[in-house]
Design a protein around this motif. Structure first.
Motif: not given
Length: 151
Positions: A92-94, A127-131, A145-147
């Motif tokens: 995750y980020q945040g 591979q570029n998924a970011l949570v 938020f999942v991109d």
């Protein structure tokens, strides 16, 4: 049952084949029912699988702050269900914690109960998924938020 499990198809863009939204029960007995249902999903999943939201468990002792210590048996149970379902935490980020009970003093608890996990096929295809863990809105839980195609 506290699960929403959907098959996803799109001709317009690349999407995970399956998405499961989890709101796990607060009691161990009910949690086991949710885990068993997820174990049953695995046999029928033939493509990428994203599973997210409130698992009501932490994965490590560092994911809880305050009040009672982390129950190590529950941490191990959570690791077992993730392994049985072949799911990996997406990171995750945040904010480090996704739940804050909003109490003061000794009663204050912060935990990372919400997360996104996925199977290996999802990791290969996205591979570029970011949570991103976002601020809560009207809840004691933060939003996820999942991109799937972060650039």
């Amino acid at each position: 049952m506290n699960l929403i499990h959907v098959s996803v198809k799109s001709d317009a863009s690349k999407v995970p084949g399956y998405i499961t939204f989890v709101y796990n029960a607060p009691t161990d007995e009910r949690k086991m029912m949710v885990w068993n249902k997820m174990r049953n999903f695995v046999a029928n999943i033939k493509s990428s699988w994203l599973c997210l939201r409130d698992f009501n468990y932490v994965i490590a002792t560092t994911e809880k702050l305050g009040k009672l210590p982390v129950n190590v048996r529950r941490v191990l149970n959570f690791h077992c269900i993730l392994a049985d379902c072949e799911l990996l935490d997406l990171g995750y980020q945040g904010s480090k914690f996704t739940r804050n009970n909003r109490r003061l003093g000794e009663e204050h608890v912060k935990e990372r109960l919400d997360r996104a996990v996925a199977n290996c096929e999802f990791r290969e295809n996205f591979q570029n998924a970011l949570v991103t863990i976002m601020d809560p809105i009207g809840s004691d839980h933060h939003l996820l938020f999942v991109d799937c195609d972060h650039r």
